[in-house]
Design a protein around this motif. Sequence first.
Motif, PDB file in Angstrom:
ATOM      1  N   ASN A  14      -9.172  10.098  -3.323  1.00 54.26           N
ATOM      2  CA  ASN A  14      -9.401   9.664  -4.704  1.00 54.26           C
ATOM      3  C   ASN A  14     -10.578   8.722  -4.876  1.00 54.26           C
ATOM      4  OD1 ASN A  14      -7.682   7.811  -3.217  1.00 54.26           O
ATOM      5  ND2 ASN A  14      -7.460   6.667  -5.105  1.00 54.26           N
ATOM      6  N   GLU A  15     -11.377   8.549  -3.793  1.00 56.61           N
ATOM      7  CA  GLU A  15     -12.452   7.552  -3.807  1.00 56.61           C
ATOM      8  C   GLU A  15     -11.829   6.214  -4.216  1.00 56.61           C
ATOM      9  OE1 GLU A  15     -16.499   9.848  -4.367  1.00 56.61           O
ATOM     10  OE2 GLU A  15     -15.307   9.981  -6.194  1.00 56.61           O
ATOM     11  N   GLU A  16     -12.139   5.697  -5.414  1.00 54.68           N
ATOM     12  CA  GLU A  16     -11.412   4.487  -5.821  1.00 54.68           C
ATOM     13  C   GLU A  16     -10.918   4.613  -7.263  1.00 54.68           C
ATOM     14  OE1 GLU A  16     -14.533   1.118  -6.708  1.00 54.68           O
ATOM     15  OE2 GLU A  16     -15.185   2.322  -5.012  1.00 54.68           O
ATOM     16  N   TRP A  17     -10.690   5.873  -7.700  1.00 48.25           N
ATOM     17  CA  TRP A  17     -10.200   6.105  -9.051  1.00 48.25           C
ATOM     18  C   TRP A  17      -8.733   6.556  -9.015  1.00 48.25           C
ATOM     19  CZ3 TRP A  17     -14.361   3.941 -10.324  1.00 48.25           C
ATOM     20  CH2 TRP A  17     -15.633   4.393  -9.968  1.00 48.25           C
ATOM     21  N   GLU A  59       0.855  -1.195   0.000  1.00 50.21           N
ATOM     22  CA  GLU A  59       0.000   0.000   0.000  1.00 50.21           C
ATOM     23  C   GLU A  59       0.888   1.241   0.000  1.00 50.21           C
ATOM     24  OE1 GLU A  59      -2.820  -0.208   3.169  1.00 50.21           O
ATOM     25  OE2 GLU A  59      -3.977  -1.788   2.171  1.00 50.21           O
ATOM     26  N   SER A  60       0.589   2.175  -0.876  1.00 48.91           N
ATOM     27  CA  SER A  60       1.447   3.355  -0.984  1.00 48.91           C
ATOM     28  C   SER A  60       0.637   4.572  -1.425  1.00 48.91           C
ATOM     29  CB  SER A  60       2.590   3.067  -1.969  1.00 48.91           C
ATOM     30  OG  SER A  60       3.579   4.066  -1.879  1.00 48.91           O
ATOM     31  N   ILE A  61       1.372   5.611  -1.846  1.00 49.29           N
ATOM     32  CA  ILE A  61       0.767   6.888  -2.255  1.00 49.29           C
ATOM     33  C   ILE A  61       1.337   7.276  -3.615  1.00 49.29           C
ATOM     34  CG2 ILE A  61       0.662   9.370  -1.692  1.00 49.29           C
ATOM     35  CD1 ILE A  61      -1.049   7.615   0.128  1.00 49.29           C
ATOM     36  N   ARG A  72      -6.373   2.219  -4.410  1.00 51.35           N
ATOM     37  CA  ARG A  72      -6.973   1.783  -3.146  1.00 51.35           C
ATOM     38  C   ARG A  72      -8.108   2.746  -2.838  1.00 51.35           C
ATOM     39  NH1 ARG A  72      -4.179   2.578   1.475  1.00 51.35           N
ATOM     40  NH2 ARG A  72      -2.565   3.828   0.498  1.00 51.35           N
ATOM     41  N   ASN A  73      -9.047   2.293  -2.056  1.00 58.83           N
ATOM     42  CA  ASN A  73     -10.183   3.148  -1.714  1.00 58.83           C
ATOM     43  C   ASN A  73      -9.776   4.177  -0.651  1.00 58.83           C
ATOM     44  OD1 ASN A  73     -13.170   3.424  -2.176  1.00 58.83           O
ATOM     45  ND2 ASN A  73     -13.087   3.403   0.040  1.00 58.83           N
ATOM     46  N   ASN A  74     -10.014   5.441  -0.923  1.00 52.73           N
ATOM     47  CA  ASN A  74      -9.833   6.497   0.070  1.00 52.73           C
ATOM     48  C   ASN A  74     -10.862   7.585  -0.232  1.00 52.73           C
ATOM     49  OD1 ASN A  74      -9.120   8.573   1.762  1.00 52.73           O
ATOM     50  ND2 ASN A  74      -6.922   8.410   1.393  1.00 52.73           N
ATOM     51  N   ASP A  75     -11.991   7.526   0.466  1.00 57.63           N
ATOM     52  CA  ASP A  75     -13.102   8.433   0.165  1.00 57.63           C
ATOM     53  C   ASP A  75     -12.722   9.902   0.287  1.00 57.63           C
ATOM     54  OD1 ASP A  75     -14.803   6.435  -0.452  1.00 57.63           O
ATOM     55  OD2 ASP A  75     -15.761   6.303   1.500  1.00 57.63           O
ATOM     56  N   VAL A  77      -2.398  15.233  -5.850  1.00 57.66           N
ATOM     57  CA  VAL A  77      -3.612  14.766  -5.185  1.00 57.66           C
ATOM     58  C   VAL A  77      -3.286  13.743  -4.092  1.00 57.66           C
ATOM     59  CG1 VAL A  77      -5.804  13.530  -5.521  1.00 57.66           C
ATOM     60  CG2 VAL A  77      -5.051  15.237  -7.188  1.00 57.66           C
ATOM     61  N   GLY A  78      -2.233  12.941  -4.300  1.00 59.91           N
ATOM     62  CA  GLY A  78      -1.857  11.940  -3.301  1.00 59.91           C
ATOM     63  C   GLY A  78      -2.828  10.769  -3.269  1.00 59.91           C
ATOM     64  N   SER A  79      -3.197  10.268  -4.453  1.00 58.78           N
ATOM     65  CA  SER A  79      -4.139   9.144  -4.531  1.00 58.78           C
ATOM     66  C   SER A  79      -3.577   7.925  -3.806  1.00 58.78           C
ATOM     67  CB  SER A  79      -4.392   8.775  -5.996  1.00 58.78           C
ATOM     68  OG  SER A  79      -4.891   9.875  -6.705  1.00 58.78           O
ATOM     69  N   ALA A  80      -4.474   7.183  -3.148  1.00 58.79           N
ATOM     70  CA  ALA A  80      -4.063   5.946  -2.471  1.00 58.79           C
ATOM     71  C   ALA A  80      -3.913   4.856  -3.522  1.00 58.79           C
ATOM     72  CB  ALA A  80      -5.112   5.550  -1.437  1.00 58.79           C
ATOM     73  N   ILE A  81      -2.745   4.215  -3.544  1.00 53.88           N
ATOM     74  CA  ILE A  81      -2.490   3.179  -4.550  1.00 53.88           C
ATOM     75  C   ILE A  81      -1.966   1.896  -3.906  1.00 53.88           C
ATOM     76  CG2 ILE A  81      -2.037   4.766  -6.467  1.00 53.88           C
ATOM     77  CD1 ILE A  81       0.995   4.323  -5.944  1.00 53.88           C
ATOM     78  N   ARG A  82      -2.014   0.841  -4.687  1.00 57.53           N
ATOM     79  CA  ARG A  82      -1.390  -0.423  -4.281  1.00 57.53           C
ATOM     80  C   ARG A  82      -0.371  -0.783  -5.349  1.00 57.53           C
ATOM     81  NH1 ARG A  82      -4.993  -5.545  -4.574  1.00 57.53           N
ATOM     82  NH2 ARG A  82      -3.661  -6.192  -6.295  1.00 57.53           N
ATOM     83  N   VAL A  83       0.868  -0.972  -4.928  1.00 59.60           N
ATOM     84  CA  VAL A  83       1.942  -1.311  -5.868  1.00 59.60           C
ATOM     85  C   VAL A  83       2.149  -2.820  -5.817  1.00 59.60           C
ATOM     86  CG1 VAL A  83       4.348  -0.908  -6.483  1.00 59.60           C
ATOM     87  CG2 VAL A  83       3.015   0.943  -5.456  1.00 59.60           C
ATOM     88  N   ASP A  84       1.948  -3.487  -6.947  1.00 63.18           N
ATOM     89  CA  ASP A  84       2.140  -4.937  -7.033  1.00 63.18           C
ATOM     90  C   ASP A  84       3.490  -5.203  -7.685  1.00 63.18           C
ATOM     91  OD1 ASP A  84      -0.346  -5.079  -6.016  1.00 63.18           O
ATOM     92  OD2 ASP A  84      -1.265  -6.193  -7.657  1.00 63.18           O
ATOM     93  N   SER A  85       4.361  -5.901  -6.966  1.00 61.13           N
ATOM     94  CA  SER A  85       5.703  -6.139  -7.487  1.00 61.13           C
ATOM     95  C   SER A  85       6.037  -7.626  -7.463  1.00 61.13           C
ATOM     96  CB  SER A  85       6.742  -5.352  -6.676  1.00 61.13           C
ATOM     97  OG  SER A  85       6.589  -5.639  -5.304  1.00 61.13           O
TER      98      SER A  85
END
Length: 693
Positions: free
Chosen positions: A261-264, A228-230, A255-258, A236-244
Amino acid sequence: MTKLKVDGKEIEVPDHYTLLQAAEEAGAEIPRFCFHERLSIAGNCRMCLIEVKGGPPKPQASCAMGVRDLRPGPNGETPEIFTNTPMVKKAREGVMEFLLINHPLDCPICDQGGECDLQDQAMAFGTDGSRFKENKRAVEDKYIGPLVKTIMTRCIHCTRCVRFTTEVAGISELGLIGRGEDAEITTYLEQAMTSELQGNVIDLCPVGALTARPYAFQARPWELTKTESIDVMDAVGSAIRVDSRGREVMRILPRNNDAVNEEWISDKTRFIWDGLRTQRLDRPYVRRNGKLMPASWPEAFAAIKDAVAKAAPDKIGAIAGDLAAVEEIYALKQLMASLGSTNIDCRQDGATLDPALGRASYIFNPTIEGIEQADAVLIIGSNPRFEASVLNARIRKRFRAGPLPVGVIGEMGDLRYDYEQLGAGPETLKDLADGNGKFFQLLKKAKHPLVIVGQGALTRADGAAVLGQAAKLANAVGAVSAEWNGFAVLHTAAARVGALDVGFVPGEGGKDVAGMMSGSDVLFLLGADEIAMSGIAAGFVVYIGTHGDAGAHRADVILPGSAYTEKSGTYVNTEGRVQMANRAGFAPGQAKEDWAILRALSDVLGHKLPFDSLAQLRAKLYAEHPHLGRIDQIEAGSAGELVKVAKLGGRLGKSAFTSPVKDFYLTNPIARASAVMAECSALAKGDFKQAAE
């Protein structure tokens, strides 16, 4: 609130809930393909069937029926629904059987395998076989651009992608044509999609009809390590998930962060991962006889030591780039202070933002979530569609929720919602700030007026005067009060707010970016690639960064650093929210984390920084700036600070405001190293007219 019984359990839910949401509130699992919390209700997959007591003697689609549609029993009994009766089970098995009639069942070669809703729900709610022996229909694949791959035979016509592009992205690029067996989802003219948010249809698609083209056949989800990262592609600092997998980043998902970025996420955020592995700096380099030659760390440090020894403190400068984390910016500030220099700046683009004016003068005060409260919006010198695509989707969401007058000052093109073009430059803004015009009255009448100031208005010679006029207007229309602060600065650089927070701006007598470029003997560039390197006068340039971009070409010494997926770092987004990016892998070759490079360099220069680990660095950082230790919280700016900003004077120019983002896909070194982003950029320049492959 409405009371109802779900499988015998009595619950109370808001009366706008659908039966599907009510059932989930009661802990029942309802399968679905077409229903999505953030999209309108289509009711066309029929997988969410339930039984309503006292209702028609047939299953009901729970996504399309609200709790207020339920009727009490004959004696006023609480309405009741059932989610697991034999009738419901048989109905769902029938629906699943129908969905699989034409589905190719090519799971072994499908990229969605392992995270496919159709697979999961066929296992949980389907049967073990099909009674249909007829030939399956096939649908031709569509070309919709370099990002989304289509295998349309797999499509189950849930229309999530159609609703997303129309409602959230704001452009009707996908639609359903034909009827019955001839129905298919297409872009009509089969050209590339133009939305900056189109990659989200990959996450929305419940089957393998829409998958990521660059990721095709690269990996299976169970092989990947998930971190889990940013995101740092914008502010904007959207919440993301980095798959490595191993050392390589294989994909980036939202990632969901209402609150943010909501989930976009934007396409740049999602698809730049190939840029993380190409054109990387993996060893130090030193320029000898006009050529950059590989060197060891001690050799590189020795060359810097010689240059610093020959330079006077006021001839040493440092510029922080747009992707740097707060930790290395703070370490660089400490190093420059120990060398006796006050020549530091984080405003590569020359933005006239000053932390001395208070935090409220440079953050997005109403917050991203607060956009949904706004009832009138003025955008000054910003194109949020390209500068912060996810934030722009939030403005569009508010625009669709009810009447929202939007005024724009500057040349901005299609923002994906209707707006009124008020004018092109500072003269229009001054006129508004003086209380003239119809839009001024609209803002004044609004309960929650929102004034967005973009970098296109602040990176000019008259930037300070423009900021002052914008603050004056915000105060005049009542956008700044104890309950609501509608003055919003929209940043484009992920590192900017954090750098301003730690005061990475010229100290007393210090030079700004322009001054350092023209008059420095030694210049440190911390990932600073967005300045005109040709403008740097003859001097010694040290580049600490990740990619062989503009800064590395100009450098005399290159020190290889870590990208945002290769270090734990703090970032502060445009609204002032403190966020933590986590390490998903390690930097290539001899590259190190930036703060560690600066700590080692300080020792060689004889000005050892007072920390030996990231934890010690953060302890010092949090002691000086306590708000940076409060992760996912926003230190609000004071409304009183904007009264001071409103008094900023200065001469206003006449030229029109334009967005600083000229090419959405190529705004930073990682994006410029990405082949996918290069293809998107070329396509955008050709107006997305490339023919299908």
